[in-house]
Design a protein around this motif. Sequence first.
Motif, mmCIF file in Angstrom:
data_model
loop_
_atom_site.group_PDB
_atom_site.id
_atom_site.type_symbol
_atom_site.label_atom_id
_atom_site.label_comp_id
_atom_site.label_asym_id
_atom_site.label_seq_id
_atom_site.Cartn_x
_atom_site.Cartn_y
_atom_site.Cartn_z
ATOM 1 N N ALA B 192 0.983 -1.237 0.106
ATOM 2 C CA ALA B 192 0.071 0.073 -0.077
ATOM 3 C C ALA B 192 0.809 1.285 0.041
ATOM 4 C CB ALA B 192 -0.772 0.088 1.198
ATOM 5 N N GLU B 193 1.898 1.205 0.907
ATOM 6 C CA GLU B 193 2.710 2.418 0.913
ATOM 7 C C GLU B 193 3.450 2.713 -0.524
ATOM 8 O OE1 GLU B 193 3.713 2.284 5.633
ATOM 9 O OE2 GLU B 193 5.324 1.544 4.333
ATOM 10 N N ALA B 194 4.050 1.276 -1.254
ATOM 11 C CA ALA B 194 4.581 1.650 -2.386
ATOM 12 C C ALA B 194 3.577 2.194 -3.573
ATOM 13 C CB ALA B 194 4.931 0.118 -2.973
ATOM 14 N N MET B 195 2.213 1.810 -3.300
ATOM 15 C CA MET B 195 1.340 2.298 -4.103
ATOM 16 C C MET B 195 1.114 3.978 -4.162
ATOM 17 S SD MET B 195 -1.729 -0.485 -4.371
ATOM 18 C CE MET B 195 -2.657 0.396 -6.118
ATOM 19 N N GLU B 196 1.067 4.205 -2.726
ATOM 20 C CA GLU B 196 0.907 5.706 -2.342
ATOM 21 C C GLU B 196 2.032 6.660 -2.921
ATOM 22 O OE1 GLU B 196 -1.751 6.409 1.677
ATOM 23 O OE2 GLU B 196 0.198 5.475 1.549
ATOM 24 N N ALA B 197 3.137 5.690 -2.959
ATOM 25 C CA ALA B 197 4.371 6.582 -3.506
ATOM 26 C C ALA B 197 4.537 6.781 -4.827
ATOM 27 C CB ALA B 197 5.912 5.886 -2.845
ATOM 28 N N CYS B 198 3.585 5.966 -5.554
ATOM 29 C CA CYS B 198 3.515 6.175 -6.773
ATOM 30 C C CYS B 198 2.110 7.093 -7.233
ATOM 31 C CB CYS B 198 3.409 5.021 -7.598
ATOM 32 S SG CYS B 198 5.026 3.978 -7.677
ATOM 33 N N GLY B 199 1.517 7.601 -6.335
ATOM 34 C CA GLY B 199 0.401 8.523 -6.812
ATOM 35 C C GLY B 199 -0.842 7.545 -6.933
ATOM 36 N N ARG B 259 16.350 2.060 -11.221
ATOM 37 C CA ARG B 259 16.715 2.556 -12.470
ATOM 38 C C ARG B 259 15.694 3.941 -12.759
ATOM 39 N NH1 ARG B 259 13.823 1.957 -17.215
ATOM 40 N NH2 ARG B 259 12.771 0.291 -16.627
ATOM 41 N N LEU B 260 14.459 3.670 -12.465
ATOM 42 C CA LEU B 260 13.457 4.895 -12.793
ATOM 43 C C LEU B 260 13.470 6.067 -11.736
ATOM 44 C CD1 LEU B 260 10.459 2.584 -13.720
ATOM 45 C CD2 LEU B 260 11.783 4.281 -15.307
ATOM 46 N N GLY B 261 14.245 5.655 -10.828
ATOM 47 C CA GLY B 261 14.160 6.671 -9.653
ATOM 48 C C GLY B 261 13.095 6.621 -8.621
ATOM 49 N N LEU B 262 12.448 5.625 -8.722
ATOM 50 C CA LEU B 262 11.125 5.731 -7.779
ATOM 51 C C LEU B 262 11.334 5.865 -6.409
ATOM 52 C CD1 LEU B 262 8.895 2.814 -9.651
ATOM 53 C CD2 LEU B 262 9.129 5.434 -10.402
ATOM 54 N N ASP B 263 10.198 6.147 -5.638
ATOM 55 C CA ASP B 263 10.402 6.281 -4.275
ATOM 56 C C ASP B 263 11.139 4.998 -3.510
ATOM 57 O OD1 ASP B 263 9.024 8.031 -2.063
ATOM 58 O OD2 ASP B 263 9.224 6.103 -1.587
ATOM 59 N N GLN B 264 11.753 5.246 -2.472
ATOM 60 C CA GLN B 264 12.498 4.168 -1.652
ATOM 61 C C GLN B 264 11.380 2.986 -1.290
ATOM 62 O OE1 GLN B 264 15.651 3.295 -1.533
ATOM 63 N NE2 GLN B 264 14.972 1.366 -0.420
ATOM 64 N N ARG B 265 10.235 3.542 -1.164
ATOM 65 C CA ARG B 265 9.253 2.613 -0.526
ATOM 66 C C ARG B 265 8.920 1.537 -1.699
ATOM 67 N NH1 ARG B 265 4.924 7.106 1.488
ATOM 68 N NH2 ARG B 265 6.087 8.179 -0.126
ATOM 69 N N VAL B 266 8.915 1.938 -2.679
ATOM 70 C CA VAL B 266 8.554 0.935 -3.904
ATOM 71 C C VAL B 266 9.780 -0.041 -3.719
ATOM 72 C CG1 VAL B 266 8.317 0.366 -6.533
ATOM 73 C CG2 VAL B 266 7.528 2.490 -5.487
ATOM 74 N N ARG B 267 11.048 0.378 -3.866
ATOM 75 C CA ARG B 267 12.075 -0.707 -3.722
ATOM 76 C C ARG B 267 12.097 -1.627 -2.446
ATOM 77 N NH1 ARG B 267 18.070 0.856 -4.717
ATOM 78 N NH2 ARG B 267 17.837 -1.549 -5.217
ATOM 79 N N ASP B 268 11.689 -1.057 -1.441
ATOM 80 C CA ASP B 268 11.528 -1.627 -0.136
ATOM 81 C C ASP B 268 10.533 -2.820 -0.273
ATOM 82 O OD1 ASP B 268 12.071 -1.854 2.684
ATOM 83 O OD2 ASP B 268 10.322 -0.721 3.174
ATOM 84 N N TYR B 269 9.453 -2.537 -0.968
ATOM 85 C CA TYR B 269 8.403 -3.650 -0.978
ATOM 86 C C TYR B 269 9.156 -4.997 -1.704
ATOM 87 C CZ TYR B 269 4.655 -6.740 -2.538
ATOM 88 O OH TYR B 269 3.890 -7.794 -2.716
#
Lengths: 73, 341
Positions: B192-199, B259-269
């Motif tokens: 859920a946090e990864a989703m939020e981090a991607c809007g 690679r895409l520089g997405l929020d750390q929470r996405v990588r964390d998941y």
Amino acid sequence: MTERTKSVRLTPCPDGPILVRGADEVVDEDGVAHPVTRAVVALCRCDMSQRMPWCDGTHRAAARARINREAKQ
Amino acid sequence: MRVPMPRGPISTAVAEVLRGAVRDLPALDLPDPEDASGVLEDDDVQLALWMLHQLHYDDFDGGAAALEWDPALIALRRGLEDLLLADLRERTADVVEAARAEDGGPGLAERLFTMVDSFDGAGTSTLLQREATAEQFAEHLVHRSIYNLRETDPQVFAMPRLPGRAQVAMAELVYDEYGAGRPDRRHSLLFAEAMEACGLDPTPGAYVDVLPATTLVIVNVMHLFALRRDLVAASVGHYGAFEATSSAPSQRASNGAERLGLDQRVRDYFDEHVEADAVHEQLVFRDVCEAVVEADPDQEELVLLGAASCLVVEDAAAAPVVEAWQADRSSLLAPAAQEAS
């Protein structure tokens, strides 16, 4: 939490990692302590993991390559 | 939960009952299970089944809680599940046959790993790693949200029906999935946090209207196996294959997020799943599946069916996504379908 000394159990998986239960940390060959944060952890035995000392499933790449070779023959 | 936009006569009938517009289901003509091919890709069937299973988690807006055990809805669900099961049996027959025991041959866990490794299984993860855009990465999260926002919840329905030794390993695994004692590390919350981090909206069911049948079936097959006691062995086989196809793709997805520089929470998941699922695949195949078959050798066929079903369904889910991305199209259903409401 019990004050009793807990036992650490090791379970080797054939062609796979060693499962470790009951450990607080794993000290690698450079003396670095890696804290254990889950009930069961898997230690790499193939030395191919990108996340040493933990297994990341890379040992199966060899099996996949063999199966693909056999499938092509 | 909001009632989704129907996609045909069956999902229309279900939606009407769920939102309290009518009390009784109309008579519905279901296809003959003898002719179930294509059920996996059938939007009407998969959406109806998804809604019926959701009743075990939540009410739909306007509907009553008592609908969870409404006999007519349960009967329809059973009919739809039989169709899905028949389609899965047909599509997995060769894979199951190849994994059967031979005298003096490898044990069950080894045969299950071989089955998984004989599937390509790269799915969308190679694209995520190398070339997907940030929009496509977000689409990937939207597809996976159908399960990941309720990660492990479906499989837990199977736990009381397992033999004792299998329950011990399931409990270890489930403890991990639910955060290993840390509420902020629950896997469903990390997603859920990864989703939020991607809007994106992390409410379960928020995106169901744009998800194709081939995505809905990912979670429908989990509920089919876990909620029916006679299929519990298929549930653990499925779970093992699911976990055993997670570590490497999670690593590739994590690389893609970096690679895409997405929020750390996405990588964390995804990082969490590289390590966790390398443990879980061993636990499910060796300690759960083997214990189930040890307790009742007749269950082996179902364990293999479950594992093969997972692989076939994941391939079916990935194929249209890869095709859409390679053609620079969205892999989600057109929002126009929603405006018709």
